[in-house]
Design a protein around this motif. Structure first.
Motif, mmCIF file in Angstrom:
data_model
loop_
_atom_site.group_PDB
_atom_site.id
_atom_site.type_symbol
_atom_site.label_atom_id
_atom_site.label_comp_id
_atom_site.label_asym_id
_atom_site.label_seq_id
_atom_site.Cartn_x
_atom_site.Cartn_y
_atom_site.Cartn_z
ATOM 1 N N UNK A 35 0.728 -1.160 -0.001
ATOM 2 C CA UNK A 35 0.373 0.163 0.166
ATOM 3 C C UNK A 35 0.241 0.881 0.190
ATOM 4 N N UNK A 36 1.903 1.348 1.021
ATOM 5 C CA UNK A 36 3.095 2.506 0.776
ATOM 6 C C UNK A 36 3.541 3.009 -0.878
ATOM 7 N N UNK A 123 -1.693 15.932 8.783
ATOM 8 C CA UNK A 123 -0.673 16.928 8.746
ATOM 9 C C UNK A 123 1.136 16.334 8.902
ATOM 10 N N UNK A 124 1.134 15.544 10.435
ATOM 11 C CA UNK A 124 2.172 14.764 10.928
ATOM 12 C C UNK A 124 3.311 14.269 9.523
ATOM 13 N N UNK A 128 6.367 15.192 7.772
ATOM 14 C CA UNK A 128 7.302 14.480 7.607
ATOM 15 C C UNK A 128 7.480 13.689 5.594
ATOM 16 N N UNK A 129 6.739 13.642 5.252
ATOM 17 C CA UNK A 129 6.780 13.543 4.051
ATOM 18 C C UNK A 129 7.644 14.213 2.745
ATOM 19 N N UNK A 130 7.156 15.755 3.197
ATOM 20 C CA UNK A 130 7.817 16.755 2.787
ATOM 21 C C UNK A 130 8.947 16.362 2.761
ATOM 22 N N UNK A 137 -0.123 14.939 -2.284
ATOM 23 C CA UNK A 137 -1.947 15.454 -2.135
ATOM 24 C C UNK A 137 -2.342 15.311 -0.999
ATOM 25 N N UNK A 138 -3.033 15.982 -0.336
ATOM 26 C CA UNK A 138 -3.656 14.935 1.417
ATOM 27 C C UNK A 138 -4.693 14.119 1.112
ATOM 28 N N UNK A 139 -5.205 13.998 -0.118
ATOM 29 C CA UNK A 139 -6.119 12.009 -0.212
ATOM 30 C C UNK A 139 -5.027 11.311 -0.515
ATOM 31 N N UNK A 140 -4.310 11.144 -0.914
ATOM 32 C CA UNK A 140 -2.776 10.222 -1.350
ATOM 33 C C UNK A 140 -2.468 10.559 0.284
ATOM 34 N N UNK A 141 -2.077 11.487 1.195
ATOM 35 C CA UNK A 141 -1.506 10.615 2.736
ATOM 36 C C UNK A 141 -2.982 10.602 3.279
#
Length: 166
Positions: A35-36, A123-124, A128-130, A137-141
């Motif tokens: 998944x990741x 958000x956290x 960390x991914x950023x 995108x927010x939907x991916x996170x």
């Protein structure tokens, strides 16, 4: 080096792919790794110094250029300047299959739980991914959180985090 089972070899290769893409997440089940990783890997087959630096930075592990070079030199047995899977496997096999104590897991969890509220939020995780250079995108996170969120509350608790290591 201890002989690995086929399953352990596969798990190590999946972990290598996570490092290779700059997307580090600790040992997890095969299903969760899929998944990741399904959308976020470059799969170059080698871990560069820059990828290793991003991983360390994302985990708030401070390493200066000298320390980073020393770490690369320890892992890069053939001196190519990058870490291939066999080099990675030799270094990581013993620690990768280690059973972690609750204290060790809590220490790792706290690196993700920036506000200290006991949960990893969307958000956290996005932050960390950023820091690793992955601007999703927010939907991916949210999809990543959902894949780990067994309680359905939209965030990752310490217990859910610990489930990654079973």
């Amino acid at each position: 080096m201890t002989k690995l089972t086929a399953s352990q070899e596969r798990e190590l290769h999946d972990a290598f792919d996570l490092f290779d893409s700059g997307m580090y997440c600790c040992a997890m089940s095969e299903e969760r790794i899929k998944v990741w990783t399904s959308k976020y890997l470059d799969r170059s087959g080698r871990i560069s110094k820059n990828e290793l630096k991003k991983v360390l930075h994302a985990l708030n592990i401070k390493a200066n250029e000298k320390e980073l070079s020393q770490l690369m030199a320890q892992m890069d047995a053939d001196g190519s300047g990058e870490i291939d899977f066999d080099e990675f496997k030799k270094v990581m096999a013993a620690s990768f299959f280690k059973k972690y104590s609750k204290q060790e897991l809590m220490s790792a969890f706290k690196k993700f739980d920036a506000d200290g509220n006991g949960y990893i939020s969307t958000k956290e995780l996005a932050d960390i991914l950023a820091r690793m250079g992955r601007h999703l995108s927010r939907s991916d996170v949210e999809a990543m959180i959902k894949s780990l969120d067994t309680s359905g509350d939209g965030r990752i608790s310490f217990e859910e985090f610990c489930g990654l290591f079973d």
